[in-house]
Motif scaffolding. Structure first.
Motif, PDB file in Angstrom:
ATOM      1  N   ASN A  45       0.717  -1.146  -0.108  1.00  0.00           N
ATOM      2  CA  ASN A  45       0.088   0.055   0.016  1.00  0.00           C
ATOM      3  C   ASN A  45       0.939   1.152  -0.096  1.00  0.00           C
ATOM      4  OD1 ASN A  45      -2.409  -1.475   0.513  1.00  0.00           O
ATOM      5  ND2 ASN A  45      -1.362  -2.051   2.404  1.00  0.00           N
ATOM      6  N   PRO A  46       0.191   2.361  -0.453  1.00  0.00           N
ATOM      7  CA  PRO A  46       0.989   3.763  -0.299  1.00  0.00           C
ATOM      8  C   PRO A  46       1.274   3.936   1.135  1.00  0.00           C
ATOM      9  CG  PRO A  46      -0.772   3.896  -1.725  1.00  0.00           C
ATOM     10  CD  PRO A  46      -1.024   2.588  -0.854  1.00  0.00           C
ATOM     11  N   LYS A  47       2.190   4.943   1.397  1.00  0.00           N
ATOM     12  CA  LYS A  47       2.864   5.368   2.471  1.00  0.00           C
ATOM     13  C   LYS A  47       3.252   4.492   3.626  1.00  0.00           C
ATOM     14  CE  LYS A  47      -0.187   9.321   2.158  1.00  0.00           C
ATOM     15  NZ  LYS A  47      -1.499  10.265   2.601  1.00  0.00           N
ATOM     16  N   GLU A  48       3.821   3.346   3.185  1.00  0.00           N
ATOM     17  CA  GLU A  48       4.363   2.457   4.209  1.00  0.00           C
ATOM     18  C   GLU A  48       5.743   2.640   4.179  1.00  0.00           C
ATOM     19  OE1 GLU A  48       1.366  -1.573   3.617  1.00  0.00           O
ATOM     20  OE2 GLU A  48       3.103  -1.243   2.177  1.00  0.00           O
ATOM     21  N   GLY A  49       6.456   3.869   3.728  1.00  0.00           N
ATOM     22  CA  GLY A  49       7.701   4.041   4.018  1.00  0.00           C
ATOM     23  C   GLY A  49       8.705   3.476   3.015  1.00  0.00           C
ATOM     24  N   MET A 183      -1.724  -9.142   6.880  1.00  0.00           N
ATOM     25  CA  MET A 183      -1.306 -10.670   6.400  1.00  0.00           C
ATOM     26  C   MET A 183      -1.950 -10.804   5.115  1.00  0.00           C
ATOM     27  SD  MET A 183       0.335 -13.272   6.327  1.00  0.00           S
ATOM     28  CE  MET A 183       1.000 -13.572   8.186  1.00  0.00           C
ATOM     29  N   LYS A 184      -3.178 -10.272   4.846  1.00  0.00           N
ATOM     30  CA  LYS A 184      -4.021 -10.658   3.744  1.00  0.00           C
ATOM     31  C   LYS A 184      -3.563  -9.782   2.376  1.00  0.00           C
ATOM     32  CE  LYS A 184      -8.748  -9.940   1.726  1.00  0.00           C
ATOM     33  NZ  LYS A 184     -10.032  -9.539   1.728  1.00  0.00           N
ATOM     34  N   ALA A 189       0.177  -9.586  -2.206  1.00  0.00           N
ATOM     35  CA  ALA A 189       1.167  -9.029  -2.854  1.00  0.00           C
ATOM     36  C   ALA A 189       2.174 -10.152  -3.432  1.00  0.00           C
ATOM     37  CB  ALA A 189       1.936  -8.030  -2.080  1.00  0.00           C
ATOM     38  N   LYS A 190       2.522 -10.937  -2.400  1.00  0.00           N
ATOM     39  CA  LYS A 190       3.718 -12.087  -2.828  1.00  0.00           C
ATOM     40  C   LYS A 190       2.883 -12.790  -4.031  1.00  0.00           C
ATOM     41  CE  LYS A 190       5.601 -16.303  -0.633  1.00  0.00           C
ATOM     42  NZ  LYS A 190       5.156 -17.349  -1.649  1.00  0.00           N
ATOM     43  N   GLU A 191       1.639 -13.280  -4.085  1.00  0.00           N
ATOM     44  CA  GLU A 191       0.922 -13.879  -5.188  1.00  0.00           C
ATOM     45  C   GLU A 191       0.996 -13.059  -6.390  1.00  0.00           C
ATOM     46  OE1 GLU A 191      -3.073 -14.759  -3.615  1.00  0.00           O
ATOM     47  OE2 GLU A 191      -2.330 -16.338  -2.339  1.00  0.00           O
ATOM     48  N   GLN A 192       0.660 -11.849  -6.286  1.00  0.00           N
ATOM     49  CA  GLN A 192       0.711 -10.826  -7.517  1.00  0.00           C
ATOM     50  C   GLN A 192       2.228 -10.956  -8.303  1.00  0.00           C
ATOM     51  OE1 GLN A 192      -0.653  -7.082  -6.611  1.00  0.00           O
ATOM     52  NE2 GLN A 192       0.215  -6.163  -8.651  1.00  0.00           N
ATOM     53  N   LYS A 228      -2.445 -10.910  18.190  1.00  0.00           N
ATOM     54  CA  LYS A 228      -2.478 -12.032  17.302  1.00  0.00           C
ATOM     55  C   LYS A 228      -2.425 -11.767  15.865  1.00  0.00           C
ATOM     56  CE  LYS A 228      -5.555 -15.923  15.565  1.00  0.00           C
ATOM     57  NZ  LYS A 228      -6.691 -16.816  15.827  1.00  0.00           N
ATOM     58  N   THR A 229      -3.082 -10.473  15.396  1.00  0.00           N
ATOM     59  CA  THR A 229      -2.710 -10.234  14.016  1.00  0.00           C
ATOM     60  C   THR A 229      -1.387  -9.708  13.752  1.00  0.00           C
ATOM     61  OG1 THR A 229      -3.502  -7.847  14.436  1.00  0.00           O
ATOM     62  CG2 THR A 229      -5.043  -9.317  13.754  1.00  0.00           C
ATOM     63  N   LYS A 230      -0.727  -9.099  14.683  1.00  0.00           N
ATOM     64  CA  LYS A 230       0.655  -8.678  14.458  1.00  0.00           C
ATOM     65  C   LYS A 230       1.729  -9.861  14.764  1.00  0.00           C
ATOM     66  CE  LYS A 230       2.510  -4.922  16.145  1.00  0.00           C
ATOM     67  NZ  LYS A 230       2.965  -3.793  17.138  1.00  0.00           N
ATOM     68  N   ARG A 231       1.264 -10.747  15.560  1.00  0.00           N
ATOM     69  CA  ARG A 231       2.031 -12.160  15.642  1.00  0.00           C
ATOM     70  C   ARG A 231       2.194 -12.751  14.343  1.00  0.00           C
ATOM     71  NH1 ARG A 231      -0.082 -14.053  19.951  1.00  0.00           N
ATOM     72  NH2 ARG A 231      -1.327 -15.540  18.849  1.00  0.00           N
ATOM     73  N   SER A 232       1.005 -12.866  13.691  1.00  0.00           N
ATOM     74  CA  SER A 232       0.983 -13.734  12.443  1.00  0.00           C
ATOM     75  C   SER A 232       1.652 -13.221  11.314  1.00  0.00           C
ATOM     76  CB  SER A 232      -0.397 -13.996  12.012  1.00  0.00           C
ATOM     77  OG  SER A 232      -1.099 -12.748  11.872  1.00  0.00           O
ATOM     78  N   LEU A 233       1.787 -11.871  11.251  1.00  0.00           N
ATOM     79  CA  LEU A 233       2.405 -11.248  10.134  1.00  0.00           C
ATOM     80  C   LEU A 233       3.926 -11.390  10.542  1.00  0.00           C
ATOM     81  CD1 LEU A 233       2.585  -9.243   7.667  1.00  0.00           C
ATOM     82  CD2 LEU A 233       2.309  -7.141   9.410  1.00  0.00           C
ATOM     83  N   LEU A 234       4.480 -10.992  11.764  1.00  0.00           N
ATOM     84  CA  LEU A 234       5.819 -11.004  12.144  1.00  0.00           C
ATOM     85  C   LEU A 234       6.329 -12.397  12.082  1.00  0.00           C
ATOM     86  CD1 LEU A 234       6.058  -8.663  15.281  1.00  0.00           C
ATOM     87  CD2 LEU A 234       6.739  -8.199  12.727  1.00  0.00           C
TER      88      LEU A 234
END
Length: 253
Positions: A45-49, A183-184, A189-192, A228-234
């Motif tokens: 996404n935009p603005k992620e640095g 994560m979605k 992005a990975k699939e793209q 949980k959401t942050k843990r799954s991403l990391l």
């Protein structure tokens, strides 16, 4: 080469320098094994640095003595919204349109070993330009003249430009924002990138808080206490490149 010299802000924060040095080392080691020279810096996404990271990474690699070209490949965004803001700057779009030669668009910077190619004026057909023979010729030319070439691309979920560039270069680095990128979005992005045959060589976790960054290197177990959401991403990210902290990374250049 244009006479204009870009004054790139070089952050003095030691923690930031150390983080980018680690990322530079990872890329250099990967380059020795796989001979990777051209990289697309992508984000979900935009603005992620991503742009700040691209500039700081280019500086870090240049400081190591390698000849680096940083390409602003986001031809859709007006120049007055850029980190390296210059009005009416000839660049990528003019070269791909056949209006100039590459050496007419490339500019010096105040950082030794670092040169810059702006996005140029906003074209009506960026996808068509990126799919042209001129873009392939650009890659051939820069690979013979530079040790590393970094393409700062538009967000993957916004337009197709980033995916197209990633499919043509040697490797792609996906920049995600700690605690924000879902994560979605990451999986999409990975699939793209995979669908176009892009070589996703790693993910960079960006915008970490200083305290989290310090604990990150002590143990990954620190993140098991996160929600949980942050843990799954990391947990997904730890299989990729080590993340630079952007604590102190400049927001304005």
């Amino acid at each position: 080469m244009q006479l204009k010299t870009f004054n790139v802000y070089n952050n003095s924060n030691k923690a930031v320098h150390d983080a980018y040095d680690m990322l530079t080392a990872k890329i250099h080691i990967n380059n020795n094994e796989k001979k990777l020279k051209t990289f697309a810096l992508a984000s979900c996404n935009p603005k992620e640095g991503k742009t700040s990271l691209a500039i700081s990474l280019a500086i870090s690699i240049a400081h190591s003595g390698w000849k680096v070209l940083l390409v602003d490949a986001d031809m859709r965004k007006p120049t007055n919204e850029k980190r390296l803001n210059q009005e009416s700057q000839l660049g990528l779009s003019e070269y791909l349109s056949g209006k100039i030669e590459l050496n007419e668009g490339i500019c010096e910077t105040n950082i030794t070993n670092l040169t810059y190619l702006s996005c140029g004026m906003n074209p009506n057909n960026p996808v068509e330009l990126l799919c042209s023979v001129r873009f392939k010729q650009l890659l051939e030319k820069v690979q013979s003249n530079y040790d590393y070439v970094l393409f700062d691309t538009p967000a993957l979920e916004s337009v197709a430009d980033g995916s197209i560039i990633a499919s043509h270069v040697d490797a792609a680095l996906l920049v995600v924002e700690a605690g924000t990128t879902s994560m979605k979005s990451l999986k999409r992005a990975k699939e793209q990138l995979a669908s176009l045959g892009a070589n996703l060589t790693g993910v960079v976790l960006n915008k970490m808080k200083r305290r989290d960054y310090k604990k990150y290197y002590g143990s990954y177990d620190y993140f098991t206490k996160a929600r949980k959401t942050k843990r799954s991403l990391l947990g997904y990210l730890k299989n990729f490149l080590l993340p630079p902290s952007d604590q102190g990374i400049p927001k304005n250049f």
